[in-house]
Motif scaffolding. Structure first.
Motif, mmCIF file in Angstrom:
data_model
loop_
_atom_site.group_PDB
_atom_site.id
_atom_site.type_symbol
_atom_site.label_atom_id
_atom_site.label_comp_id
_atom_site.label_asym_id
_atom_site.label_seq_id
_atom_site.Cartn_x
_atom_site.Cartn_y
_atom_site.Cartn_z
ATOM 1 N N ALA A 84 38.246 43.282 39.179
ATOM 2 C CA ALA A 84 39.604 43.027 38.678
ATOM 3 C C ALA A 84 40.656 43.260 39.761
ATOM 4 O O ALA A 84 41.661 42.561 39.818
ATOM 5 N N GLN A 85 40.420 44.271 40.614
ATOM 6 C CA GLN A 85 41.483 44.662 41.546
ATOM 7 C C GLN A 85 41.237 44.169 42.967
ATOM 8 O O GLN A 85 41.980 44.547 43.871
ATOM 9 N N ASN A 107 40.354 37.053 29.959
ATOM 10 C CA ASN A 107 40.885 38.176 30.758
ATOM 11 C C ASN A 107 39.711 38.964 31.342
ATOM 12 O O ASN A 107 38.540 38.657 31.050
ATOM 13 N N GLY A 108 40.036 39.976 32.130
ATOM 14 C CA GLY A 108 38.997 40.729 32.820
ATOM 15 C C GLY A 108 38.180 41.617 31.890
ATOM 16 O O GLY A 108 36.970 41.800 32.099
ATOM 17 N N THR A 109 38.837 42.186 30.889
ATOM 18 C CA THR A 109 38.114 43.047 29.947
ATOM 19 C C THR A 109 37.073 42.214 29.198
ATOM 20 O O THR A 109 35.913 42.610 29.054
ATOM 21 N N LYS A 148 47.726 41.139 39.528
ATOM 22 C CA LYS A 148 46.562 41.239 40.416
ATOM 23 C C LYS A 148 46.776 40.425 41.699
ATOM 24 O O LYS A 148 47.677 39.603 41.771
ATOM 25 N N ASP A 177 33.000 45.085 38.799
ATOM 26 C CA ASP A 177 34.316 44.922 38.188
ATOM 27 C C ASP A 177 35.256 44.605 39.346
ATOM 28 O O ASP A 177 35.670 45.489 40.091
ATOM 29 N N SER A 195 39.661 39.768 36.945
ATOM 30 C CA SER A 195 40.890 39.697 36.147
ATOM 31 C C SER A 195 41.954 38.956 36.935
ATOM 32 O O SER A 195 42.116 39.196 38.140
HETATM 33 C C1 LIG Z 1 39.560 47.989 37.222
HETATM 34 C C2 LIG Z 1 39.956 47.083 36.103
HETATM 35 N N1 LIG Z 1 39.031 46.639 35.246
HETATM 36 C C3 LIG Z 1 39.329 45.825 34.243
HETATM 37 C C4 LIG Z 1 40.614 45.380 34.060
HETATM 38 C C5 LIG Z 1 40.897 44.526 32.883
HETATM 39 O O1 LIG Z 1 41.427 43.277 33.208
HETATM 40 P P1 LIG Z 1 42.375 42.548 32.153
HETATM 41 O O2 LIG Z 1 43.684 43.253 32.144
HETATM 42 O O3 LIG Z 1 42.481 41.154 32.703
HETATM 43 O O4 LIG Z 1 41.702 42.566 30.844
HETATM 44 C C6 LIG Z 1 41.627 45.795 34.936
HETATM 45 C C7 LIG Z 1 43.001 45.349 34.871
HETATM 46 O O5 LIG Z 1 43.784 45.283 34.085
HETATM 47 C C8 LIG Z 1 41.290 46.682 35.976
HETATM 48 O O6 LIG Z 1 42.221 47.128 36.824
#
Ligand SMILES: Cc1ncc(COP(=O)(O)O)c(C=O)c1O
Length: 372
Positions: free
Chosen positions: A167-168, A63-65, A194, A165, A189
């Protein structure tokens, strides 16, 4: 549209329906293939996403985190970051950006946002930097590219690592370069909502740095550099084959979907006329915007939200309380005054915007907002 209308904020079912029957077929293929992790789908997705973003290395992860954490941990293993180093991070972001930093033992320094971009600019970054700052996380928030050459030059002059980052903002660009290929490393992410969404959790790290790539690949796989040899105290942060297969179906359509989003955003920007609303700034080239979210600001946010709900229009809050005001950060980030970020969180309202939203639905939303 009739008064019985209901327009959800996001219609994931309708979005993914557009990729049927390929999505279901690809999932079935994975089931029948019998390889559920570390297989051909994941390796091919890494190649295809690398060709899309333009980086030499892609590591498909959980995942993104986790992607962000892997980058920070990778830099620790390579000796470029240490626990207690300070990392500049936009105050106006989803909390996951900050969680990754603190979970790797580092100290987030939140930087206030500017309007109408909702992003920090160079001056606010310069005001927040200190002697212990070692890296900068640029969040391409709501889909808008947060990078600029001026920011990159400044970060370079201070010896800061520039981490994206993304993710978005899957598919966003700065000039001709894609987000995810603008700094030293980037986290992506593929959470289902997304712009490029999987069927569950998924993410990626992109970089042109072979050392970091090798380290991140090992870290995501228990720290293993070869079978039965563990060089790092790593994690299990891998992407599932079924997610890679779904992403491979959707990736070829991402640019077209983003184009649809741009058309919808342009219509909102042109046609919403209300004295109590502040609309987001348009796309300021070369900063691209892929409109993951279309957020407006109003002092009467709760009243507008309730009015739209009565009209059958679901809206969302991104986000109602900034990370530095969350209980989790009560001690670490106490004392920060971030007035623009706080204003955004008090006044923000996200309107429906996704590639399956019809022109008719959007006209109805615009009409109701203008009558409010
Ligand atoms: C700006 C941002 N960073 C990090 C994340 C983390 O991604 P994930 O939900 O895939 O862990 C998200 C989304 O959820 C996000 O919007």
């Amino acid at each position: 549209m009739k008064s019985s209308t209901y327009i959800p904020f996001l219609d994931l079912k309708a979005i993914n329906q557009r990729y049927e029957p390929q999505l279901s077929r690809s999932a079935l293929e994975v089931v029948q293939e019998g390889q559920y992790l570390e297989g051909a789908q994941t390796r091919q997705f890494e190649q295809e996403f690398g060709a899309f973003v333009g980086t030499q290395h892609v590591l498909a992860v959980s995942n993104g985190t986790n992607a962000l954490e892997l980058i920070l941990r990778g830099y620790r293993e390579l000796g470029l970051l240490q626990p207690t180093d300070e990392i500049l991070v936009p105050a106006n972001t989803f909390i996951a950006t900050l969680l990754a930093i603190v979970n790797q033992g580092m100290v987030p320094v939140p930087v206030d946002a500017e309007l109408p971009t909702f992003l920090p600019d160079l001056r606010s970054l310069q005001r927040s930097v200190g002697g212990k700052t070692k890296a900068l996380v640029l969040v391409h928030l709501y889909g808008r590219t947060a990078y600029s050459e001026a920011i990159a030059d400044w970060a370079k002059s201070r010896g800061l690592l520039l981490i994206e980052d993304n993710a978005q903002a899957a598919g966003s660009r700065w000039g001709n370069k894609k987000t995810g290929n603008l700094g030293h490393a980037a986290a992506h992410s593929f959470y289902p909502t997304k712009n490029l969404g999987a069927l569950g959790d998924a993410g990626a790290v992109t970089t042109n740095d072979p050392e970091l790539a090798g380290c991140v690949r090992a870290l995501a796989h228990y720290g293993s550099t070869e079978k039965h040899r563990y060089a790092y105290t790593g994690f299990n942060f891998r992407m599932d084959e079924i997610q890679a297969a779904a992403l491979r179906v959707k990736l070829p359509h991402l640019d077209r979907d983003n184009q649809n989003r741009a058309v919808l955003a342009a219509r909102y920007l042109e046609q919403i006329r209300h004295p109590d609303l502040l609309l987001p700034g348009p796309e300021y080239r070369p900063f691209h915007h892929t409109w993951h979210l279309f957020t407006v600001l109003t002092k009467k946010r709760d009243s507008l939200r309730a009015f739209l709900a009565e009209q059958g229009i679901e809206t969302a809050l991104h986000y109602p309380r900034p990370p530095h005001r969350q209980p989790a950060f009560a001690s670490l980030l106490q004392g920060y005054r971030l007035p623009v970020t706080e204003k955004i969180h008090q006044q923000t309202l996200s309107l429906p915007l996704h590639p399956a939203l019809s022109a008719e639905q959007q006209e109805y939303i615009i009409d109701r907002i203008n009558r409010w």
